[in-house]
Enzyme design. Structure first.
Site, PDB file in Angstrom:
ATOM      1  CE  LYS A  84      -1.886   2.985   2.105  1.00 29.95           C
ATOM      2  NZ  LYS A  84      -1.780   4.429   1.813  1.00 29.95           N
ATOM      3  CB  THR A  90       6.610   8.423  15.694  1.00 29.52           C
ATOM      4  OG1 THR A  90       7.957   8.357  15.208  1.00 29.52           O
ATOM      5  CG2 THR A  90       6.565   7.844  17.087  1.00 29.52           C
ATOM      6  CB  THR A 128       1.056   6.101  11.251  1.00 34.52           C
ATOM      7  OG1 THR A 128       0.807   7.455  10.927  1.00 34.52           O
ATOM      8  CG2 THR A 128       0.144   5.212  10.454  1.00 34.52           C
ATOM      9  CD  GLU A 141      13.356   0.930   9.670  1.00 36.31           C
ATOM     10  OE1 GLU A 141      13.793   1.942  10.252  1.00 36.31           O
ATOM     11  OE2 GLU A 141      13.908  -0.178   9.745  1.00 36.31           O
ATOM     12  CD  GLU A 186       9.795  13.069  11.166  1.00 34.91           C
ATOM     13  OE1 GLU A 186       8.699  12.556  11.402  1.00 34.91           O
ATOM     14  OE2 GLU A 186      10.707  12.497  10.552  1.00 34.91           O
ATOM     15  N   GLY A 231       6.880   5.089   8.071  1.00 34.42           N
ATOM     16  CA  GLY A 231       6.011   6.263   8.124  1.00 34.42           C
ATOM     17  C   GLY A 231       6.196   6.990   9.439  1.00 34.42           C
ATOM     18  CB  CYS A 247      13.244   9.271   8.025  1.00 30.29           C
ATOM     19  SG  CYS A 247      14.162   8.082   7.046  1.00 30.29           S
TER      20      CYS A 247
HETATM   21  P1  NDP Z   1       2.290   8.312   7.638  1.00 32.48           P
HETATM   22  O1  NDP Z   1       2.605   7.575   8.892  1.00 32.48           O
HETATM   23  O2  NDP Z   1       1.175   9.270   7.654  1.00 32.48           O
HETATM   24  O3  NDP Z   1       1.954   7.278   6.466  1.00 32.48           O
HETATM   25  C1  NDP Z   1       2.828   6.273   6.015  1.00 32.48           C
HETATM   26  C2  NDP Z   1       2.015   5.248   5.237  1.00 32.48           C
HETATM   27  O4  NDP Z   1       1.105   4.614   6.131  1.00 32.48           O
HETATM   28  C3  NDP Z   1       1.161   5.832   4.124  1.00 32.48           C
HETATM   29  O5  NDP Z   1       1.031   4.900   3.079  1.00 32.48           O
HETATM   30  C4  NDP Z   1      -0.153   6.040   4.828  1.00 32.48           C
HETATM   31  O6  NDP Z   1      -1.229   6.167   3.945  1.00 32.48           O
HETATM   32  C5  NDP Z   1      -0.223   4.787   5.666  1.00 32.48           C
HETATM   33  N1  NDP Z   1      -1.084   4.879   6.828  1.00 32.48           N
HETATM   34  C6  NDP Z   1      -1.539   5.982   7.471  1.00 32.48           C
HETATM   35  N2  NDP Z   1      -2.338   5.634   8.502  1.00 32.48           N
HETATM   36  C7  NDP Z   1      -2.379   4.273   8.517  1.00 32.48           C
HETATM   37  C8  NDP Z   1      -3.022   3.311   9.353  1.00 32.48           C
HETATM   38  N3  NDP Z   1      -3.780   3.656  10.384  1.00 32.48           N
HETATM   39  N4  NDP Z   1      -2.836   2.008   9.084  1.00 32.48           N
HETATM   40  C9  NDP Z   1      -2.047   1.622   8.063  1.00 32.48           C
HETATM   41  N5  NDP Z   1      -1.425   2.487   7.220  1.00 32.48           N
HETATM   42  C10 NDP Z   1      -1.585   3.791   7.457  1.00 32.48           C
HETATM   43  O7  NDP Z   1       3.646   8.971   7.167  1.00 32.48           O
HETATM   44  P2  NDP Z   1       3.874   9.960   5.952  1.00 32.48           P
HETATM   45  O8  NDP Z   1       3.355   9.335   4.692  1.00 32.48           O
HETATM   46  O9  NDP Z   1       3.389  11.302   6.344  1.00 32.48           O
HETATM   47  O10 NDP Z   1       5.471   9.938   5.837  1.00 32.48           O
HETATM   48  C11 NDP Z   1       6.301  10.742   6.555  1.00 32.48           C
HETATM   49  C12 NDP Z   1       6.828  10.018   7.777  1.00 32.48           C
HETATM   50  O11 NDP Z   1       7.555   8.857   7.406  1.00 32.48           O
HETATM   51  C13 NDP Z   1       7.806  10.878   8.561  1.00 32.48           C
HETATM   52  O12 NDP Z   1       7.511  10.788   9.935  1.00 32.48           O
HETATM   53  C14 NDP Z   1       9.144  10.222   8.290  1.00 32.48           C
HETATM   54  O13 NDP Z   1      10.104  10.417   9.282  1.00 32.48           O
HETATM   55  C15 NDP Z   1       8.763   8.792   8.171  1.00 32.48           C
HETATM   56  N6  NDP Z   1       9.804   8.082   7.445  1.00 32.48           N
HETATM   57  C16 NDP Z   1      10.611   7.201   8.133  1.00 32.48           C
HETATM   58  C17 NDP Z   1      11.649   6.558   7.488  1.00 32.48           C
HETATM   59  C18 NDP Z   1      12.514   5.558   8.181  1.00 32.48           C
HETATM   60  O14 NDP Z   1      13.127   4.741   7.494  1.00 32.48           O
HETATM   61  N7  NDP Z   1      12.615   5.555   9.504  1.00 32.48           N
HETATM   62  C19 NDP Z   1      11.936   6.819   6.072  1.00 32.48           C
HETATM   63  C20 NDP Z   1      11.048   7.767   5.466  1.00 32.48           C
HETATM   64  C21 NDP Z   1      10.020   8.366   6.137  1.00 32.48           C
HETATM   65  P3  NDP Z   1      -1.730   7.663   3.567  1.00 32.48           P
HETATM   66  O15 NDP Z   1      -0.634   8.300   2.803  1.00 32.48           O
HETATM   67  O16 NDP Z   1      -2.931   7.431   2.780  1.00 32.48           O
HETATM   68  O17 NDP Z   1      -2.013   8.348   4.869  1.00 32.48           O
END
Ligand code: NDP
Length: 482
Positions: free
Chosen positions: A173, A228, A230, A248, A382, A226, A282
């Protein structure tokens, strides 16, 4: 207008309920595509396809799997320009970055895990002349891979490649904010020869499609990158079904410069660490900590390096910093800057000189703040935008205290020529990724992941493949035991 459909069981299909989500080019503010709005029933359809494909895929020989993974890598290389153009349009990232860093890394992820599979070995022991023990690893079934919008295909492939190499089938997804490259990637996976159902992509909101994937009883493994918040919700949901989970998550990473460092290099790397991909990585170094005796010199050089970064149309080859990913994210970052109780050293507004095409785009100048209280939202949370703070420290112990002063623990970059000090800090900095006199230099064989609230588990190397497998300790007794 492009239609981005789900890829399920080797074919493009619309959402079961016919729903769509708009996809906007953030550099222009114009909608250029729509993607299928997946719901629980689309996820279920994809999981059933992946379940049906699993018995055959999990029994393929190493040679067969390696050859399909390598063919896929070659196809991604062949389509690098096309994928980079889509990635740049979808996320507002500079085309040069997409073409030279991110899409090549997608191909490399497949090549790397093909090679890891080729070289995988398991321990075997004898505990007597006729008794053999070994580890048997079997793929865990359907893997759920959920990825964010900042490095869309790069991070999606970092999960999908080891899962497929491990013999799992996948339901992925991607973020609905940047769904374009994942759709083309799915199509290319068919050309590479993955049998129908082995890789499935379902678009849609996290709250609908993402959460349905996490909760699905036939998906025992979830790999998530994604935010923290979520990640915490996903961990709770997975714990209820004892799912294996890799998280991650976010970072608020310190970039620590001691007086004995090469200040020129540290300053130019600090600008790159803070503002690459508009600060939406990130691993970006958003808290720059500098030993007070070199602060004036460092700050001057940091501001010069920042001023030399060209903010502009992501479609232009010479652009260093494109737009933010969306209007809502732009507003969040802007609000964080405006609320920060400090002094703005540079940036904070909309850049000048953008072309007409970008009039409605979501651009922000690279922004550096100073004189912030030690604890405030901008220092603790962040922001995930082109925003960094600069703060002085007096000695090593203060540097360490400040470096560890947030709930996050993803990455740290330390600049010093004193190797004893570097070694001391490696032992004490609370981060999963530590660079000494470097930033963002990665080797895919090393572990990647965060400490504290930056995540659970590690990706990278053969561990990524093992995450998707269930090990069994096997014992074979030979001959007559009497
Ligand atoms: P989110 O946590 O909002 O979303 C990440 C993914 O999860 C998206 O596909 C999102 O869909 C989906 N999602 C959201 N809510 C749910 C749920 N309840 N259940 C399952 N899936 C869900 O992050 P962002 O997309 O805003 O990305 C930015 C974040 O990612 C930053 O905090 C960044 O630090 C982190 N990140 C971490 C990395 C690492 O390796 N540690 C690397 C890169 C980024 P949708 O887009 O539709 O909301």
């Amino acid at each position: 207008m492009m239609d981005l459909l789900h890829w399920i069981d080797g074919a493009f299909v619309p959402a079961t309920n016919g729903g769509w989500l708009p996809v906007t080019e953030p550099a222009t503010g114009q909608t250029f595509a729509r993607c299928a709005a997946g719901t629980a029933s689309d996820i279920d359809r994809a999981v059933q396809a992946a379940r049906s494909a699993f018995p055959t895929w999990s029994q393929t020989t190493t040679a067969e799997r390696v050859s399909i993974l390598e063919r896929f890598a070659a196809l991604i290389d062949d389509h690098c320009d096309e994928l980079a153009t889509l990635e740049s349009q979808d996320g507002g990232k500079p085309i040069a970055r997409a073409r030279s860093v991110e899409i090549p890394r997608v191909a490399e992820n497949f090549r790397f895990f093909a090679s890891a599979l080729r070289h995988e070995h398991n321990d075997a022991f004898t505990s007597g002349p006729n008794v053999l023990h070994w580890t048997h690893r079997r793929p865990r079934g359907v893997a759920g891979c959920i990825s964010p919008w900042n490095l869309p295909l790069y991070l999606l492939s970092w999960k999908v490649a080891p899962a497929l190499a491990a013999g799992c089938t996948v339901v992925a997804k991607p973020s609905e904010v940047t769904p374009a490259t994942a759709t083309r990637f799915a199509e290319l996976s068919g050309e590479a020869g993955f049998p129908p159902g082995v890789l499935n992509i379902v678009h849609g909101l996290g709250s609908e499609a993402g959460s349905a994937l996490v909760r699905h009883p036939d998906v025992p493994t979830i790999s998530f990158t994604g935010g923290t918040t979520t990640g915490r919700d996903i961990a709770v949901s997975c714990a209820k079904q004892f799912k294996r989970t890799s998280l991650e998550l976010g970072g608020k990473n310190p970039f620590v410069v001691f007086a004995d460092a090469d200040v020129d290099r540290a300053a130019s790397e600090a600008a790159r660490a803070a503002f690459s991909n508009s600060g939406q990585i990130c691993l970006c170094g958003s808290r720059i900590l500098v030993e007070s005796s070199v602060l004036p010199e460092f700050q001057e050089k940091l501001l010069a390096a920042t001023a030399a970064m060209r903010v502009g149309d992501p479609a232009e080859e010479t652009t260093h910093i494109g737009s933010l990913v969306s209007e809502s994210h732009y507003l969040k970052v802007k609000q964080a800057i405006e609320a920060a109780p400090g002094t703005v050293l540079c940036g904070g507004g909309r850049p000048n000189g953008l072309p007409d095409r970008c009039r409605e785009g979501w651009f922000l100048e690279p922004t550096i703040l100073t004189n912030l209280p030690e604890s405030c939202a901008l220092e603790d949370e962040e922001v995930f935008g082109p925003v960094a703070s600069v703060r002085a420290f007096s000695d090593e112990s203060e540097a360490l205290r400040l470096a560890n002063a947030t709930p996050y623990g993803l990455a740290a970059s330390v600049w010093t020529k004193d190797l004893d000090r570097a070694h001391r800090l490696v032992q004490r900095v609370e981060a999963g990724v530590i660079w000494i006199n470097a930033w963002m230099v990665r080797d895919l064989r090393t572990p990647f992941g965060g400490a504290k609230q930056s995540g659970l588990g590690r990706e990278g190397g053969i561990e990524s493949v093992h995450f998707f497998q269930e090990p069994a300790g096997v014992t074979l007794r030979l001959g007559d035991p009497s």
